[in-house]
Design a protein around this motif. Structure first.
Motif, PDB file in Angstrom:
ATOM      1  N   VAL A 109       1.287  41.700 -58.214  1.00 65.56           N
ATOM      2  CA  VAL A 109       1.920  40.380 -58.246  1.00 65.56           C
ATOM      3  C   VAL A 109       3.070  40.325 -57.258  1.00 65.56           C
ATOM      4  N   GLY A 110       3.858  41.371 -57.226  1.00 69.47           N
ATOM      5  CA  GLY A 110       5.001  41.421 -56.317  1.00 69.47           C
ATOM      6  C   GLY A 110       4.595  41.281 -54.866  1.00 69.47           C
ATOM      7  N   GLU A 111       3.466  41.860 -54.476  1.00 67.76           N
ATOM      8  CA  GLU A 111       3.002  41.719 -53.098  1.00 67.76           C
ATOM      9  C   GLU A 111       2.676  40.269 -52.776  1.00 67.76           C
ATOM     10  N   ALA A 112       2.024  39.574 -53.701  1.00 62.47           N
ATOM     11  CA  ALA A 112       1.687  38.168 -53.468  1.00 62.47           C
ATOM     12  C   ALA A 112       2.956  37.326 -53.303  1.00 62.47           C
ATOM     13  N   ILE A 113       3.950  37.616 -54.129  1.00 64.64           N
ATOM     14  CA  ILE A 113       5.209  36.876 -54.023  1.00 64.64           C
ATOM     15  C   ILE A 113       5.901  37.173 -52.699  1.00 64.64           C
ATOM     16  N   THR A 114       5.826  38.412 -52.223  1.00 67.46           N
ATOM     17  CA  THR A 114       6.455  38.790 -50.967  1.00 67.46           C
ATOM     18  C   THR A 114       5.764  38.123 -49.781  1.00 67.46           C
ATOM     19  N   VAL A 115       4.453  37.921 -49.886  1.00 66.71           N
ATOM     20  CA  VAL A 115       3.718  37.238 -48.817  1.00 66.71           C
ATOM     21  C   VAL A 115       4.168  35.787 -48.706  1.00 66.71           C
ATOM     22  N   LEU A 116       4.339  35.132 -49.847  1.00 66.49           N
ATOM     23  CA  LEU A 116       4.720  33.708 -49.885  1.00 66.49           C
ATOM     24  C   LEU A 116       5.976  33.564 -50.746  1.00 66.49           C
ATOM     25  N   PRO A 117       7.134  33.904 -50.202  1.00 62.37           N
ATOM     26  CA  PRO A 117       8.339  34.034 -51.038  1.00 62.37           C
ATOM     27  C   PRO A 117       9.161  32.761 -51.196  1.00 62.37           C
ATOM     28  N   PHE A 118       8.789  31.678 -50.527  1.00 64.45           N
ATOM     29  CA  PHE A 118       9.683  30.524 -50.471  1.00 64.45           C
ATOM     30  C   PHE A 118       9.519  29.546 -51.625  1.00 64.45           C
ATOM     31  N   GLY A 119       8.591  29.814 -52.523  1.00 67.10           N
ATOM     32  CA  GLY A 119       8.414  28.908 -53.646  1.00 67.10           C
ATOM     33  C   GLY A 119       7.858  27.564 -53.223  1.00 67.10           C
ATOM     34  N   ASN A 120       7.070  27.552 -52.139  1.00 68.88           N
ATOM     35  CA  ASN A 120       6.442  26.300 -51.717  1.00 68.88           C
ATOM     36  C   ASN A 120       5.390  25.861 -52.728  1.00 68.88           C
ATOM     37  N   THR A 121       5.123  24.567 -52.741  1.00 65.46           N
ATOM     38  CA  THR A 121       4.125  24.025 -53.646  1.00 65.46           C
ATOM     39  C   THR A 121       2.996  23.374 -52.857  1.00 65.46           C
ATOM     40  N   LEU A 122       1.861  23.247 -53.514  1.00 65.14           N
ATOM     41  CA  LEU A 122       0.670  22.690 -52.869  1.00 65.14           C
ATOM     42  C   LEU A 122       0.748  21.166 -52.858  1.00 65.14           C
ATOM     43  N   ALA A 123       0.394  20.584 -51.714  1.00 59.98           N
ATOM     44  CA  ALA A 123       0.398  19.126 -51.575  1.00 59.98           C
ATOM     45  C   ALA A 123      -0.908  18.676 -50.938  1.00 59.98           C
ATOM     46  N   ILE A 124      -1.327  17.463 -51.275  1.00 59.06           N
ATOM     47  CA  ILE A 124      -2.442  16.849 -50.567  1.00 59.06           C
ATOM     48  C   ILE A 124      -1.915  15.636 -49.813  1.00 59.06           C
ATOM     49  N   MET A 125      -2.536  15.358 -48.661  1.00 58.60           N
ATOM     50  CA  MET A 125      -1.984  14.363 -47.757  1.00 58.60           C
ATOM     51  C   MET A 125      -3.121  13.614 -47.070  1.00 58.60           C
ATOM     52  N   ASP A 126      -2.963  12.297 -46.969  1.00 57.61           N
ATOM     53  CA  ASP A 126      -3.905  11.468 -46.227  1.00 57.61           C
ATOM     54  C   ASP A 126      -3.373  11.259 -44.810  1.00 57.61           C
ATOM     55  N   VAL A 127      -4.159  11.653 -43.830  1.00 51.40           N
ATOM     56  CA  VAL A 127      -3.758  11.520 -42.430  1.00 51.40           C
ATOM     57  C   VAL A 127      -4.915  10.958 -41.622  1.00 51.40           C
ATOM     58  N   THR A 128      -4.593  10.315 -40.538  1.00 49.72           N
ATOM     59  CA  THR A 128      -5.639   9.854 -39.632  1.00 49.72           C
ATOM     60  C   THR A 128      -6.090  11.007 -38.744  1.00 49.72           C
ATOM     61  N   GLY A 129      -7.252  10.833 -38.158  1.00 47.38           N
ATOM     62  CA  GLY A 129      -7.724  11.837 -37.214  1.00 47.38           C
ATOM     63  C   GLY A 129      -6.767  12.005 -36.053  1.00 47.38           C
ATOM     64  N   ALA A 130      -6.169  10.899 -35.597  1.00 42.85           N
ATOM     65  CA  ALA A 130      -5.212  10.968 -34.495  1.00 42.85           C
ATOM     66  C   ALA A 130      -3.984  11.778 -34.891  1.00 42.85           C
ATOM     67  N   GLU A 131      -3.515  11.584 -36.130  1.00 39.54           N
ATOM     68  CA  GLU A 131      -2.360  12.361 -36.599  1.00 39.54           C
ATOM     69  C   GLU A 131      -2.712  13.831 -36.720  1.00 39.54           C
ATOM     70  N   LEU A 132      -3.912  14.112 -37.190  1.00 44.90           N
ATOM     71  CA  LEU A 132      -4.334  15.506 -37.339  1.00 44.90           C
ATOM     72  C   LEU A 132      -4.438  16.181 -35.974  1.00 44.90           C
ATOM     73  N   LYS A 133      -4.985  15.463 -35.007  1.00 42.30           N
ATOM     74  CA  LYS A 133      -5.077  16.016 -33.655  1.00 42.30           C
ATOM     75  C   LYS A 133      -3.683  16.274 -33.092  1.00 42.30           C
ATOM     76  N   ALA A 134      -2.769  15.338 -33.300  1.00 38.35           N
ATOM     77  CA  ALA A 134      -1.396  15.508 -32.824  1.00 38.35           C
ATOM     78  C   ALA A 134      -0.741  16.724 -33.474  1.00 38.35           C
ATOM     79  N   ALA A 135      -1.060  16.951 -34.752  1.00 37.74           N
ATOM     80  CA  ALA A 135      -0.500  18.110 -35.454  1.00 37.74           C
ATOM     81  C   ALA A 135      -0.989  19.413 -34.834  1.00 37.74           C
ATOM     82  N   PHE A 136      -2.271  19.496 -34.543  1.00 39.20           N
ATOM     83  CA  PHE A 136      -2.780  20.728 -33.948  1.00 39.20           C
ATOM     84  C   PHE A 136      -2.294  20.917 -32.509  1.00 39.20           C
ATOM     85  N   GLU A 137      -1.955  19.822 -31.825  1.00 34.03           N
ATOM     86  CA  GLU A 137      -1.319  19.973 -30.506  1.00 34.03           C
ATOM     87  C   GLU A 137       0.039  20.669 -30.664  1.00 34.03           C
ATOM     88  N   VAL A 138       0.770  20.317 -31.726  1.00 35.25           N
ATOM     89  CA  VAL A 138       2.028  21.014 -32.012  1.00 35.25           C
ATOM     90  C   VAL A 138       1.746  22.468 -32.354  1.00 35.25           C
TER      91      VAL A 138
END
Length: 744
Positions: A600-629
Motif C-alpha cells: 500500500v505504501g508503494e502505491a501512495i508513494t507513486v501518487l502522493p498528492f491526494g488527487n481525485t478522479l474527475a470526468i470532463m467533457d471536452v471538444t476534439g479541438a480542446e483535446l488536440k490543443a491539450a496534447f499539443e501542450v
C-alpha cells in the motif's frame, strides 16, 4: 466593529457608524467655538464647515481663513474624504501615481482611497493632485465613498449628465445631496469650490445618519458573529492538531464563535479506509464543532454489505448535531430515530435536523444544511434521496422567518461554482432571499476572502449574501467576522483563511492522533496481494541536456499505462457517458514500484498528492490543443506530459514547431474500432482533478472547468491504482506504443 480600509462595507448606513454618535450633530455651543475670518454665521456654508471641523476633517489655512469660494483641488478633496471616513492610509498599498510620491502631504489619503476603490487616477498613471476637482468627479467620489445608490429608475432632470456619471449624480440627487446648478443642468465639468464641496460632503454624511440604526439607545441594534469553518478535509487527520491550535486561538478572542464543517470529512486516506470516519470524528469532537452537514463522500459506503452503518456510527458518536435540509433519510431504516425533518431550537448531539436555531448572546441564528444532488451519481447513497436544493432552502428560510429568526446560515456541500446542472452556491445565493451566509464545500475552492452576492438571478439588487469556503485537506481554517443590523441584514464583514502550516501542533491533539497514526503506519507496509514481475520504472532524465534518456515526463511508461487504465475503468463505473480515454500528467507520478510484492505504501508513494478522479467533457479541438501542450516541450521534460489509457493512440511529429505537432489522436469505440478524434465533436475523458482544473498550463481544461463541464468524482488516485493492480494480478510491465513520435 470599527470600519477601516480592511473591512468590507455592505450598505450605505454602515459607512459612518463609528462617527455618527459623537460628531454628526453639533450643539450651538460647539458651533460658536469655531470661526474663520471669512466665514460669518450668516454664510450658507457655516454649518457644514463647522461640522467637518468638529470631525477633524478640515482645518482651514494658517491665516485663519477657510476660503470657501476658492476651487478645491483633487488632493484636498481626497484628504477631506479620507479624514471623514477615518482612513489614515498608514498601511495602504502604494497606488504608484507618478505625481504623488510617498513624501507628498496627501499621499496617505490618496493611497487609502485608491485602495478602497473610492478614487482612481488617469491613464498616464498620474493623479493630477493639484488640478481642481469638477462637480462630476466629486459626485462620483462621494457616491462611492458613502455607497449611495439611486432610489428609483426615474430619469434625471439634468440634460447635461453623460452616461458614465449618471448613476453617481442620480444617487446624490435621489438622496437629497444635490439639486444641480439649475433645474435642468448639473454642470459636470464646472470646478467645485471649497464651500460647495463641504456642503455636499456633510449632506452625504447626514443622509447616512438618517438611515443609520440608533446605536446610542440599544446595545442590540447590531450583532457581531464570528464563524470558523472547514470543508473537504478528506481524512487528512495528520493536519488536525494544527487546526486545533488555530481553533483555540480564535476562541480565546471570541468564546462564542461558531465552528462549522461543510462535509467530506471522510475518504481519501488510509485513515478513512481503516477507521471509517472515526479518526476524523475524534478531532471534530475534540475541537468542539457546533454543526456539520454531509458531503457526498459521507455516503461512499452505502453499497458495502454493511450499508451506511459506518455513517450511522459516525453520527451517533458525534458530540454535535448535523443539519441537512435536502437529504431524505427516511427510506433507510438505519437512520430511524436519527433524522428529524424539523427546525429545532433544542437539538440533541448525534442527531440530524433540517435546521437548527442557535442562540448566541441573546440573538437567534438559524443554520440549515444542503448536500449536492450529484451524490447519487458520484457516491453510493442507496435509498437515500436528494431533494431540490432551491426548494428546500426556501422552505428552511421561511421556517426560520416564521420563528422570528432573521440571521440565517446555509451550511452547504454543493460547490461554489460547480455544475449548474446539479447545484452550486452562487445560484443558491442569487435564487433564495433571506440567506445571509453560505459556508460551503465540495468544489475545494480557495476563497481567500468572502464573495458578496447582492443581485438575484435577474440582476436586481438584493440584501447581500456572503459565500465562504476554505479550500481542502485541512490546509486552512476559514474565519468570518460579520455584523448584522437590527433587521438581520449583513452590514459589515471581514473574512480570511488561516494557513495551518504556520501553527504549532496542539499537544493533546497529538496524543489523540498517535494510536490512529501507529495503525496507519503499519498498514502502509501491508502487501496488496499482487507482485511486479519486474520493476515498474519511473524514469527521469538525470543529466541536463541529455534528451535521449527516457522520462516519465516525455515518454510512455508501463506505470503510466497502468495508472491511466485504472482511471478509465473506474470512471466508467460512475457515468453513463462513453468515457473514451483517461490521461495522467507525468509530473504527478512520483516514484517507481520495485520488483516483487507491492505494498500500500508503494502505491501512495507513486501518487502522493491526494488527487481525485474527475470526468470532463471536452471538444476534439480542446483535446488536440491539450496534447499539443503535452508534447510541446519534447524532447525536453514536461511535468504536464499526458500518459494515456489503453485503446488511445497519440501520434506527433517532433520535427514540427511546438503547437503544430499532433498528427492524429484515436481511441477505440465499444466495438473495438479505432476512431479519429474530430474537432467539432464533444468527448468525455477521465483525468485527475489537478489537471481538470487547468494545472500544468492546460488552459483549455480550465475553461471546461469554469463552464461546469468537469465532475470531480472525489475518488482517491492511489486507491484507484491499488484496486486496478489487484484486478490485473501479477504485473509484467509493458509499453504498447500509445504515444508515438513519427519523426523517429
Amino acid at each position: 466593529m470599527n470600519f477601516d480600509k480592511n473591512r468590507n462595507k455592505i450598505y450605505t448606513a454602515t459607512v459612518a457608524s463609528s462617527i455618527v454618535a459623537s460628531a454628526l450633530l453639533l450643539t450651538p455651543v460647539q458651533a460658536e467655538s469655531i470661526s474663520f475670518k471669512d466665514v460669518s454665521t450668516s454664510s450658507s456654508y457655516y454649518a457644514s464647515i463647522n461640522q467637518l471641523v468638529e470631525l477633524g476633517a478640515i482645518s482651514g489655512y494658517p491665516d485663519g481663513t477657510f476660503r470657501p469660494d476658492e476651487s478645491l483641488t483633487r488632493g484636498q478633496a481626497a484628504k477631506i474624504i479620507a479624514q471623514v471616513l477615518q482612513l489614515d492610509g498608514a498601511t495602504a498599498t502604494d497606488p504608484k501615481f507618478t505625481d504623488v510620491p510617498k513624501s507628498h502631504q496627501y499621499y496617505k489619503a490618496i493611497s487609502a482611497l485608491a485602495e478602497s476603490k473610492i478614487i482612481g487616477g488617469y491613464d498616464d498613471n498620474t493623479f493630477k493632485v493639484n488640478n481642481v476637482i469638477t462637480r462630476g468627479q466629486l459626485a462620483k467620489v462621494i457616491a462611492q465613498a458613502f455607497e449611495l445608490q439611486p432610489k428609483n429608475n426615474e430619469e434625471l432632470p439634468f440634460t447635461d449628465v453623460t452616461d458614465s456619471y449618471k448613476p453617481f449624480v442620480k444617487a446624490l440627487y435621489d438622496n437629497g445631496i444635490t439639486t444641480g446648478t439649475s433645474e435642468t443642468t448639473f454642470s459636470l465639468n464646472k470646478p467645485v469650490t471649497r464651500g460647495q464641496a463641504v456642503t455636499l460632503i456633510t449632506r452625504a454624511l447626514n443622509s447616512v445618519k438618517d438611515t443609520e440604526p440608533d446605536t446610542t439607545t440599544s446595545d442590540t441594534a447590531t450583532f457581531d458573529l464570528t464563524i470558523m469553518h472547514s470543508n473537504d478535509t478528506h481524512g487528512r487527520v495528520e493536519n488536525a492538531p494544527k487546526r486545533a491550535t488555530a481553533v483555540k486561538e480564535v476562541r480565546a478572542e471570541n468564546p462564542n464563535a461558531l465552528l462549522l464543517d461543510a462535509g467530506d470529512a471522510n475518504s481519501g486516506t488510509l485513515y478513512s479506509n481503516e477507521f471509517k470516519g472515526q479518526a476524523d470524528l475524534a478531532f471534530l469532537n475534540y475541537m468542539g464543532y457546533d454543526f456539520m452537514t454531509f458531503g457526498n463522500h459521507e455516503f461512499d459506503l452505502g453499497s458495502s454489505p454493511e450499508g451506511h452503518q459506518a455513517l450511522v456510527d459516525f453520527i451517533e458518536a458525534a458530540n454535535f448535531p448535523f443539519v441537512s435540509s435536502n437529504v431524505d433519510f427516511s427510506k433507510d431504516s438505519k437512520f430511524t430515530g436519527l433524522f428529524n425533518d424539523l427546525i429545532s431550537s433544542e437539538p440533541e448531539n448525534g442527531k440530524i435536523y433540517s435546521g437548527i436555531v442557535k442562540e448566541i448572546e441573546g440573538e437567534k441564528v438559524g443554520i440549515f444544511g444542503l448536500t449536492t444532488a450529484e451524490t447519487k451519481d458520484i457516491s453510493s447513497p442507496g435509498s437515500i434521496v436528494f431533494e431540490n436544493y432551491i426548494e428546500e432552502a426556501e422552505k428552511a428560510v421561511k421556517a426560520f422567518e416564521d420563528l422570528g429568526v432573521d440571521k440565517i446560515i446555509a451550511l452547504t456541500h454543493i460547490g461554489y461554482d460547480d455544475s449548474a446542472d446539479y447545484d452550486n452556491d452562487l445560484i443558491l445565493a442569487q435564487s433564495v432571499e433571506g440567506i445571509d451566509i453560505i459556508v460551503g464545500g465540495h468544489s475545494h475552492t480557495k476563497l481567500e476572502e468572502p464573495v458578496v452576492v447582492d443581485t438575484n438571478t435577474t440582476g436586481e439588487a438584493k440584501d447581500a449574501t456572503l459565500i465562504v469556503q476554505a479550500y481542502q485537506y485541512s490546509d486552512y481554517l476559514g474565519t468570518l467576522d460579520v455584523t448584522f443590523d437590527d433587521k438581520g441584514v449583513v452590514v459589515d464583514f471581514e473574512g480570511k483563511l488561516l494557513e495551518l502550516a504556520n501553527y504549532a501542533d496542539d499537544p493533546k491533539a497529538l496524543e489523540i492522533l498517535k494510536p490512529y497514526k501507529d495503525q496507519v503506519d503499519s498498514v502502509q507496509n501491508e502487501e496488496i496481494g499482487v507482485s511486479a514481475i519486474s520493476a515498474l520504472e519511473n524514469p527521469r532524465v538525470s543529466d541536463e541536456g541529455n534528451t535521449d534518456q527516457l522520462s516519465v515526463r516525455k515518454n510512455e511508461t508501463a506505470l503510466g499505462n497502468i495508472i491511466t487504465d485504472g482511471m478509465l475503468s473506474k470512471a466508467k463505473q460512475y457515468t453513463n457517458k462513453e468515457v473514451i480515454m483517461a490521461v495522467q500528467n507525468g509530473g504527478g507520478i512520483r516514484a517507481s514500484i520495485g520488483e516483487g510484492p507491492i505494498t500500500v505504501g508503494e502505491a501512495i508513494t507513486v501518487l502522493p498528492f491526494g488527487n481525485t478522479l474527475a470526468i470532463m467533457d471536452v471538444t476534439g479541438a480542446e483535446l488536440k490543443a491539450a496534447f499539443e501542450v503535452s508534447v510541446g516541450s519534447y524532447p525536453d521534460e514536461n511535468g504536464g506530459f499526458l500518459h494515456v489509457s489503453t485503446g488511445t493512440k497519440v501520434e506527433f511529429d517532433s520535427s514540427k514547431p511546438a503547437g503544430e505537432r499532433i498528427v492524429s489522436i484515436t481511441y477505440k469505440d465499444a466495438s473495438g474500432n479505432d476512431v479519429q478524434i474530430e474537432d467539432d465533436k464533444t468527448y468525455t475523458i477521465a483525468t485527475n482533478a489537478f489537471t481538470a482544473k487547468g494545472g500544468d498550463g492546460y488552459d483549455m481544461f480550465a475553461v471546461a472547468y469554469a463552464d461546469g463541464r468537469v465532475t470531480d468524482l472525489g475518488l482517491s488516485d492511489w486507491e484507484n491504482l491499488v484496486e486496478h493492480l489487484k484486478s490485473i494480478g501479477d504485473i509484467t510491465p509493458t509499453v504498447e506504443g500509445r504515444i508515438v513520435d513519427v519523426a523517429k
